[in-house]
Design an enzyme around this catalytic site. Structure first.
Site, PDB file in Angstrom:
ATOM      1  N   ASP A 192       0.819  -1.206   0.000  1.00 59.87           N
ATOM      2  CA  ASP A 192       0.000   0.000   0.000  1.00 59.87           C
ATOM      3  C   ASP A 192       0.859   1.266   0.000  1.00 59.87           C
ATOM      4  O   ASP A 192       0.376   2.343   0.357  1.00 59.87           O
ATOM      5  CB  ASP A 192      -0.912   0.022   1.234  1.00 59.87           C
ATOM      6  CG  ASP A 192      -2.228  -0.702   0.982  1.00 59.87           C
ATOM      7  OD1 ASP A 192      -2.434  -1.175  -0.143  1.00 59.87           O
ATOM      8  OD2 ASP A 192      -3.044  -0.800   1.922  1.00 59.87           O
ATOM      9  N   ASP A 251       3.526  -9.256   9.410  1.00 58.22           N
ATOM     10  CA  ASP A 251       3.735  -7.836   9.169  1.00 58.22           C
ATOM     11  C   ASP A 251       5.124  -7.617   8.593  1.00 58.22           C
ATOM     12  O   ASP A 251       5.999  -8.491   8.655  1.00 58.22           O
ATOM     13  CB  ASP A 251       3.567  -7.051  10.467  1.00 58.22           C
ATOM     14  CG  ASP A 251       2.102  -6.849  10.820  1.00 58.22           C
ATOM     15  OD1 ASP A 251       1.235  -7.154   9.982  1.00 58.22           O
ATOM     16  OD2 ASP A 251       1.825  -6.380  11.947  1.00 58.22           O
ATOM     17  N   ASP A 253       7.773  -6.153   9.462  1.00 54.90           N
ATOM     18  CA  ASP A 253       8.979  -6.251  10.283  1.00 54.90           C
ATOM     19  C   ASP A 253       9.146  -7.629  10.911  1.00 54.90           C
ATOM     20  O   ASP A 253      10.037  -7.814  11.752  1.00 54.90           O
ATOM     21  CB  ASP A 253       8.953  -5.187  11.382  1.00 54.90           C
ATOM     22  CG  ASP A 253       7.734  -5.318  12.287  1.00 54.90           C
ATOM     23  OD1 ASP A 253       6.626  -5.480  11.739  1.00 54.90           O
ATOM     24  OD2 ASP A 253       7.885  -5.260  13.520  1.00 54.90           O
ATOM     25  N   ASP A 345      -7.713  -7.657  13.200  1.00 58.77           N
ATOM     26  CA  ASP A 345      -7.330  -8.999  13.633  1.00 58.77           C
ATOM     27  C   ASP A 345      -8.236  -9.502  14.751  1.00 58.77           C
ATOM     28  O   ASP A 345      -8.715 -10.640  14.730  1.00 58.77           O
ATOM     29  CB  ASP A 345      -5.865  -9.009  14.071  1.00 58.77           C
ATOM     30  CG  ASP A 345      -5.513  -7.824  14.967  1.00 58.77           C
ATOM     31  OD1 ASP A 345      -6.427  -7.070  15.359  1.00 58.77           O
ATOM     32  OD2 ASP A 345      -4.321  -7.642  15.267  1.00 58.77           O
TER      33      ASP A 345
END
Length: 589
Positions: A192, A251, A253, A345
């Site tokens: 994104d 994610d 990281d 989530d």
């Protein structure tokens, strides 16, 4: 003109006299006489009767009276203030503060009971060694000669990212390094990014891995509608997803170990009632500064106690948004990803739980990740998590109550334990009691906070946390002070979520630093240098520190207890965080 001027002077005298006459003083009769005299002169003036004698007499009388009023108010003003403060304190502050103390004690008891229950369950699991492999069927996946790689289910790996210049290579490389047949896995990069340079870099990285034989897909959107939830939803709409059975989410990281799928997928393959396998987070930069060490303590408690207790009792625990594997069938049955809150989530997990699906937490599987190392980044993250959870409670409480597919016990656990106590009560009572009620109580001697609520309950909660973090005992005092300061932001976020104000869906992506953080502690980032006072200092923390310093000083001068010791320490914590002297210093160019 003379008559007009005298009328104005007379009005001033009348107003002053009326004000003074309201005070119950020994000079009351004299004031009444002066009032009568001034009224008589006003009638004469209104009839047009005027003379130099009347003017001189009036001016002299008013002057003498004002001098008398000045001397009187100068002598009695401190006593009046003291009397007003006493009346306000007894009739307003005392009842309100007593109600606040009772409410705080009720919430504190609810919180400590929940903490004791979860700690007892998680400690029992550890002592009895009730590992997931003993509670659920688990067998290693091995290919045979006949089926070959077909023995492995088709797995989708999703990596949502947004302008992740520092970590995109790490996350894509870790996902492509997972041990799994290359024809049975699809890596999906959901980008994104709004920076065209970063988008080109991510696209190039995907092409590099595709040239190495990886089945990697690069997915972009025209808008960021729905943020992460919107990106995940877009990814699930791709046609090739229909051939997949499970989806692993990381994610940008997060860097899973190569055997991650080998250790998690068997739980889903051999136990058809499990919808989610959640792994534990590990942190590559936990020793970067004091703030990251404190974060590690809080998150370790979350995984070791909250997640373990929910998983072991088959009740409920929330998906952490990353480092987990979902059964795609369960996602579809629950209605897919929704962007109505900032905790997509948790939203999906609650809806899947109401459909009867079970979740499993496996603490032995750890996935490397990065902790926010700047104070503002951490505040944004905590606001998103706390506000989103409170807002989800507002939206889903009635759905949970009306659900017919889960037991009454599970409904109670989700509504009371998971949402109300942990997501609403915890952030509110921490700030309300320890940062507001206790400091104000030192100003009102008629009200006292029970010793068991002020000392015993927080001590119990601290000990329960320390038991699961024995290596961090030396920073426990800093953890207490830091969490109390952060509770100000969490309480604000919880109220925003409950009341659903305009910025309820505010989403600020947590800044990651990746390898740059490991190589050089003092990092230079290509961002605009802040020039505003607000960017350099945290005004809300500094303002609240002034209030705490006042309360502590008042307690030293007039109090009969030693609350000032705690209040001074908490005030210092607010000052330190108010001037930004916490976390990693990032120098902007």
């Amino acid at each position: 003109m003379e008559i007009t001027a005298m009328r104005a002077l007379l009005l001033v005298a009348l107003a002053t006299t009326a004000f003074a006459s309201t005070a119950a003083t020994p000079q009351g009769p004299a004031l009444l006489k002066l009032n009568t005299w001034l009224h008589h002169h006003s009638i004469l003036l209104s009839r047009g009767i005027d003379s130099s004698n009347v003017s001189h007499s009036l001016q002299q009388s008013v002057t003498q009276y004002l001098e008398f009023l000045h001397r009187y108010t100068e002598d009695s003003f401190p006593d009046q203030v003291s009397l007003i403060w006493r009346e306000v304190r007894l009739k307003v502050m005392v009842p309100m503060l007593r109600a606040a103390v009772v409410l705080s004690m009720i919430m504190s008891v609810m919180l400590v009971m929940e903490a004791v229950h979860m700690s007892a369950v998680s400690l029992g699991v550890k002592l009895l060694r009730r590992k997931p492999e003993k509670r659920y069927k688990w067998e290693p996946i091995t290919g045979d000669v006949e089926m070959g790689s077909q023995a492995y289910p088709m797995v989708l790996v999703q990596i949502p990212m947004y302008n992740e210049r520092e970590v995109y290579k790490l996350s894509i490389g870790a996902a492509c390094g997972l041990t799994w047949p290359t024809d049975r896995i699809i890596i999906q990069v959901l980008d994104d990014s709004t920076d065209p340079v970063i988008k080109d870099l991510v696209a190039l990285e995907c092409k590099i891995w595709a040239s190495k034989g990886m089945n990697i897909k690069y997915v972009v959107r025209e808008t960021r509608k729905g943020y992460k939830a919107g990106a995940l939803k877009k990814g699930m709409e791709q046609s090739y997803v229909q051939q997949c059975d499970f989806v692993a989410i990381f994610d940008a990281d997060f860097q899973p170990q190569s055997d991650f799928l080998m250790r998690t997928i068997p739980f889903l393959m051999y136990n058809s009632n499990i919808a989610l396998v959640q792994a534990r987070w590990d942190f590559v930069n936990y020793d970067q500064c004091l703030m990251t060490r404190i974060q590690k303590m809080s998150l370790d408690y979350h995984f070791k106690v909250e997640q373990e207790a929910g998983s072991s009792t088959h009740s409920f625990f929330g998906f952490n948004g990353t480092a987990g594997v979902w059964r795609i069938l369960a996602i579809n049955e629950a209605g897919g990803w929704k962007d109505r809150t900032t905790v997509e989530d948790m939203d999906l997990a609650v809806r899947a739980s109401l459909k009867g699906w079970k979740f499993l937490y496996v603490g032995d599987i750890k996935v490397k990740s990065e902790l926010p190392c700047t104070y503002k980044a951490y505040c944004h993250q905590q606001h998103r998590w706390t506000c989103g959870a409170a807002n989800l409670f507002r939206k889903m409480a009635w759905d949970v109550i009306l659900s017919k597919e889960v037991s009454l016990c599970k409904k109670f656990h989700v509504i009371y334990s998971f949402f109300f106590v942990r997501r609403i009560i915890a952030p509110i009572v921490t700030f309300f009691l320890y940062c507001v009620v206790i400091p104000i109580s030192v100003l009102v001697p008629e009200v006292s906070v029970p010793i068991w609520g002020m000392i015993y309950i927080p001590t119990t909660i601290t000990i329960l946390n320390a038991i699961r973090n024995p290596s961090s005992l030396h920073i426990m005092p800093f953890w207490i002070l830091f969490e109390n300061v952060m509770s100000m932001h969490r309480m604000k976020a919880a109220l925003i979520g409950l009341l659903e104000t305009a910025n309820v869906n505010e989403w600020v992506v947590t800044k990651k630093l990746g390898d740059a953080l490991m190589e050089k502690p003092d990092i230079t980032l290509p961002v605009k240098s802040p020039n505003k006072f607000r960017d350099r200092f945290n005004l809300s923390e500094l303002g609240f520190a002034v209030f705490l310093l006042f309360c502590a000083s008042y307690n030293v001068a007039y109090g009969k207890n030693y609350c000032y010791v705690y209040i001074y320490l908490q005030a210092i914590a607010f000052v330190v965080m108010g001037i930004g002297y916490i976390g990693t210093f990032i120098f902007n160019s």
